[in-house]
Design a protein around this motif. Structure first.
Motif, PDB file in Angstrom:
ATOM      1  N   SER A  50     -15.051  43.702  -1.133  1.00  0.00           N
ATOM      2  CA  SER A  50     -15.223  42.321  -0.699  1.00  0.00           C
ATOM      3  C   SER A  50     -14.106  41.926   0.259  1.00  0.00           C
ATOM      4  O   SER A  50     -13.135  42.671   0.445  1.00  0.00           O
ATOM      5  CB  SER A  50     -15.198  41.390  -1.915  1.00  0.00           C
ATOM      6  OG  SER A  50     -13.902  41.394  -2.510  1.00  0.00           O
ATOM      7  N   ARG A  73     -13.090  34.631   9.590  1.00  0.00           N
ATOM      8  CA  ARG A  73     -14.296  33.840   9.280  1.00  0.00           C
ATOM      9  C   ARG A  73     -15.007  33.416  10.567  1.00  0.00           C
ATOM     10  O   ARG A  73     -16.240  33.476  10.651  1.00  0.00           O
ATOM     11  CB  ARG A  73     -13.927  32.621   8.442  1.00  0.00           C
ATOM     12  CG  ARG A  73     -13.454  32.982   7.034  1.00  0.00           C
ATOM     13  CD  ARG A  73     -13.268  31.769   6.143  1.00  0.00           C
ATOM     14  NE  ARG A  73     -12.812  32.154   4.824  1.00  0.00           N
ATOM     15  CZ  ARG A  73     -13.589  32.638   3.853  1.00  0.00           C
ATOM     16  NH1 ARG A  73     -14.895  32.753   4.073  1.00  0.00           N
ATOM     17  NH2 ARG A  73     -13.088  32.964   2.678  1.00  0.00           N
ATOM     18  N   GLY A  76     -17.028  36.215  11.991  1.00  0.00           N
ATOM     19  CA  GLY A  76     -18.113  36.719  11.153  1.00  0.00           C
ATOM     20  C   GLY A  76     -17.781  37.979  10.378  1.00  0.00           C
ATOM     21  O   GLY A  76     -18.678  38.628   9.828  1.00  0.00           O
ATOM     22  N   VAL A  78     -16.176  38.281   7.543  1.00  0.00           N
ATOM     23  CA  VAL A  78     -16.260  38.092   6.090  1.00  0.00           C
ATOM     24  C   VAL A  78     -17.596  38.556   5.533  1.00  0.00           C
ATOM     25  O   VAL A  78     -17.675  39.079   4.411  1.00  0.00           O
ATOM     26  CB  VAL A  78     -16.005  36.610   5.739  1.00  0.00           C
ATOM     27  CG1 VAL A  78     -16.208  36.366   4.253  1.00  0.00           C
ATOM     28  CG2 VAL A  78     -14.599  36.217   6.158  1.00  0.00           C
ATOM     29  N   SER A  79     -18.652  38.384   6.299  1.00  0.00           N
ATOM     30  CA  SER A  79     -19.988  38.770   5.829  1.00  0.00           C
ATOM     31  C   SER A  79     -20.459  40.101   6.423  1.00  0.00           C
ATOM     32  O   SER A  79     -21.624  40.462   6.281  1.00  0.00           O
ATOM     33  CB  SER A  79     -20.998  37.673   6.182  1.00  0.00           C
ATOM     34  OG  SER A  79     -21.026  37.455   7.584  1.00  0.00           O
ATOM     35  N   ASN A  80     -19.567  40.808   7.075  1.00  0.00           N
ATOM     36  CA  ASN A  80     -19.961  42.063   7.727  1.00  0.00           C
ATOM     37  C   ASN A  80     -18.845  43.101   7.590  1.00  0.00           C
ATOM     38  O   ASN A  80     -18.384  43.690   8.557  1.00  0.00           O
ATOM     39  CB  ASN A  80     -20.265  41.809   9.207  1.00  0.00           C
ATOM     40  CG  ASN A  80     -20.917  43.000   9.872  1.00  0.00           C
ATOM     41  OD1 ASN A  80     -21.628  43.771   9.246  1.00  0.00           O
ATOM     42  ND2 ASN A  80     -20.662  43.160  11.165  1.00  0.00           N
TER      43      ASN A  80
END
Length: 347
Positions: A50, A73, A76, A78-80
């Motif tokens: 994570s 953040r 992008g 954080v989600s990739n």
């Protein structure tokens, strides 16, 4: 007039606030944010990690973790999150750091040498890539894989040619194994395969014999001569009578591969094992260790001579005395036996 002054003041305050905001954004993005003194540091992002895991690794490396998180953040990240080994150079800013850890997976040089068993190999490899030793040993011993590629539990170790290879850190156990199969096939090119054929051996048999040669002598320049002795014995139908195979048989039977055996005793020679080349003729069912390339090529380029025996040379450490006849060998063996007795080596 009063209202006009207010508007001007508000505008000036807006410009100041905007300037402060722009300055804050600029410094967050472009100001160097590394806290280490080395030229480069690495983080290892595991599969399924994570953003919190990433931050934990980065915390001691950065001056300002909060500013990094802001940019991460906005970009992008954080989600990739991508698994791998990523480098951060001294003086990098947040923008460069994010770009590096999301897209620049750096390969490493993975090395292994003469591991005696698959379990040892798994332990060695697990210290260099993400896959752990349990995953690796499960992959190495997968029955379907072995059968599909003409290996079995005895010959599975033959597939791993010790060398240095380039891998990504986040390589899985199956990916490592499959790559090693490709390297094995690449190693057994037309030239080596033809040399094996001229000896009357298959590649896996060459590796089995090379593993014995490897254990017999640590001297690469002597390996072709030792290999020649065993090839002479095979051609004549004589048992190999290789002490390293007896030692392996004893360890395999006891399950204790950590025991140190410096001297083979008469009771060891009767151990009932297909690896005991005093009891069983021909090659054992598989390698007794992982031979290095010099041992494999030592077999493929074995000396053509008339020696059938050899024993350690007490006057030339690491090398052996070779003999064409049993009577000559017995004289050499008695000399060695007297020497080892004086050393007090009983096991």
């Amino acid at each position: 007039m009063y209202i006009r002054k207010i508007l001007v003041a508000v505008a000036l305050l807006g410009l100041v606030a905007g300037g402060v905001f722009v300055y804050h954004i600029y410094t967050s993005i472009f100001t160097p944010n590394t806290a280490f003194q080395n030229e480069e540091a690495y983080i290892y992002v595991g599969t399924g990690d994570s953003f919190t895991d990433v931050k934990t690794q980065l915390a001691p490396l950065l001056k300002n973790l909060s500013s990094f998180e802001q940019i991460a953040r906005k970009k992008g990240y954080v989600s990739n999150i991508k698994a791998g080994r990523f480098g951060i150079r001294k003086g990098m800013n947040n923008n460069e750091i994010v770009n590096s850890i999301r897209s620049r997976n750096i390969p490493l040089t993975l090395t292994f040498n003469n591991q005696d068993r698959l379990a040892d190999l798994a332990g060695r490899i697990s210290n260099q890539i993400e896959a752990d030793s349990l995953e690796l040993i499960k992959s190495f011993t997968d029955g379907e894989f072995l059968k599909a590629n003409n290996f079995d539990e005895h010959t599975a170790l033959s597939m791993y040619i010790p060398n240095s290879y380039e891998f990504f850190w986040n390589t899985s156990a199956d990916e490592f194994r499959d790559r090693m199969l490709k390297e094995y096939k690449r190693f057994w090119n037309e030239e080596r395969t033809e040399k094996a054929r001229s000896l009357g051996l298959k590649p896996k048999e060459v590796i089995t014999l090379a593993s014995i040669v490897q254990k017999e002598t640590a001297m690469p320049d002597e390996r072709p001569r030792v290999a020649g002795v065993y090839l002479n014995r095979l051609k004549k139908g004589m048992p190999l009578q290789a002490d390293p195979t007896v030692i392996y048989a004893v360890k395999r039977q006891s399950g204790d591969f950590d025991q140190v055996i410096k001297r083979v005793l008469n009771r060891d020679l009767v151990v009932d094992s297909p690896y005991n080349t005093y009891r069983y003729s021909g090659l054992p069912p598989g390698p007794i260790s992982m031979p290095d390339i010099s041992s494999i090529d030592g077999v493929l380029n074995a000396e053509n001579h008339d020696f059938y025996y050899f024993v350690a040379d007490v006057n030339n450490y690491g090398y052996h005395k070779f003999a064409k006849t049993l009577s000559q060998h017995n004289r050499n063996a008695n000399e060695y036996r007297d020497w080892i007795n004086k050393q007090g080596i009983n096991r």
